[in-house]
Design an enzyme around this catalytic site. Sequence first.
Site, PDB file in Angstrom:
ATOM      1  N   GLU A  43      12.223 -20.024 -11.259  1.00 18.86           N
ATOM      2  CA  GLU A  43      11.157 -20.999 -11.078  1.00 18.86           C
ATOM      3  C   GLU A  43      11.697 -22.427 -11.104  1.00 18.86           C
ATOM      4  O   GLU A  43      12.491 -22.795 -11.973  1.00 18.86           O
ATOM      5  CB  GLU A  43      10.116 -20.814 -12.199  1.00 18.86           C
ATOM      6  CG  GLU A  43       8.928 -21.751 -12.115  1.00 18.86           C
ATOM      7  CD  GLU A  43       7.996 -21.629 -13.320  1.00 18.86           C
ATOM      8  OE1 GLU A  43       6.850 -22.067 -13.209  1.00 18.86           O
ATOM      9  OE2 GLU A  43       8.428 -21.087 -14.358  1.00 18.86           O
ATOM     10  N   LYS A 116       0.811 -20.679  -8.129  1.00 15.66           N
ATOM     11  CA  LYS A 116       0.665 -20.176  -9.497  1.00 15.66           C
ATOM     12  C   LYS A 116      -0.777 -20.311  -9.976  1.00 15.66           C
ATOM     13  O   LYS A 116      -1.364 -21.390  -9.923  1.00 15.66           O
ATOM     14  CB  LYS A 116       1.614 -20.945 -10.411  1.00 15.66           C
ATOM     15  CG  LYS A 116       1.690 -20.457 -11.843  1.00 15.66           C
ATOM     16  CD  LYS A 116       2.792 -21.230 -12.575  1.00 15.66           C
ATOM     17  CE  LYS A 116       3.004 -20.774 -13.997  1.00 15.66           C
ATOM     18  NZ  LYS A 116       4.144 -21.491 -14.622  1.00 15.66           N
ATOM     19  N   CYS A 153       5.931 -17.026 -13.565  1.00 18.81           N
ATOM     20  CA  CYS A 153       6.087 -17.285 -14.999  1.00 18.81           C
ATOM     21  C   CYS A 153       4.841 -16.919 -15.806  1.00 18.81           C
ATOM     22  O   CYS A 153       4.624 -15.742 -16.081  1.00 18.81           O
ATOM     23  CB  CYS A 153       6.510 -18.735 -15.221  1.00 18.81           C
ATOM     24  SG  CYS A 153       7.296 -19.020 -16.832  1.00 18.81           S
TER      25      CYS A 153
END
Length: 291
Positions: A43, A116, A153
């Site tokens: 990331e 995300k 994540c």
Amino acid sequence: MRNVTFAATQFACGWDRDANVATADRLVREAAARGANVVLLQELFETPYFCAVERSEYLELARPLTAQTTVEHFRALAKELGVVIPVSIYERAGTTAFNSVVVVDADGRIAGHYRKSHIPQAPGYEEKYYFSPGDTGFHPIDTAFGRLGIAICWDQWFPEVARSLVLRGAEFLLYPTAIGSEPADSSVDSMPHWRLAMRGHAAANMVPVVASNRIGTELTHGVEMTFFGSSFITDYLGALGADADRMTESALVYTVDLDEAAAYRRGWGVFRDRRPDLYGALASLDGTAGR
């Protein structure tokens, strides 16, 4: 038989963007030379993890999709090597910004794009200052080596993400990551929990999982964080197929037969026996929906 070889990379990042891209390029080439078909980078690898603090100058790091020179670099590399490369970026979009991944297919084509969805906010992980919650939803992306499901994540802690992606046809799950020490409590080591959460996604959904994390210690305006690496690849039952340590720059590779995984998934019956009519609580934050 449909064997796909996955790779997970991990490396330390500094403020020289070109040097970070060069390191990522080198590790992708190393993985491809060892047979990798899909290579996952960590990331926000273009820079240190700037989200450790809230600083207005770091908002200027975001770029529109049409001005992502790093994506263009990896489009050329993917075409040269014949590999799929998901590329993590800080995306500017109109008046806001997203923590995003652009999936580059093995012919250099952009196969898809994910923003995300779950944005953390904690000491050392000040992401709500930088990113809006993603609006792309959870949709598998077709590539030369199968239908991938990608999340970023903090998304990895939510089983709903993994299940949604596999329900819609994802054959493997990828999680680019930046996680390490907790500045507010140095006694916390989340690495074992982090791995188990994602291995559980593999086991519950019967798909391989690939997680790529950064390494190294970064000091950002007085906030020090040590990233614990430990990148890994599982088989479709959640067993570790390849894993890295906490400190070593690495390019892991591991092969999974996706046809074998699909046959096992069908035969086990988990998706056959689901009861979505009873899962109404998932549709509300406080669990009161569907009563």
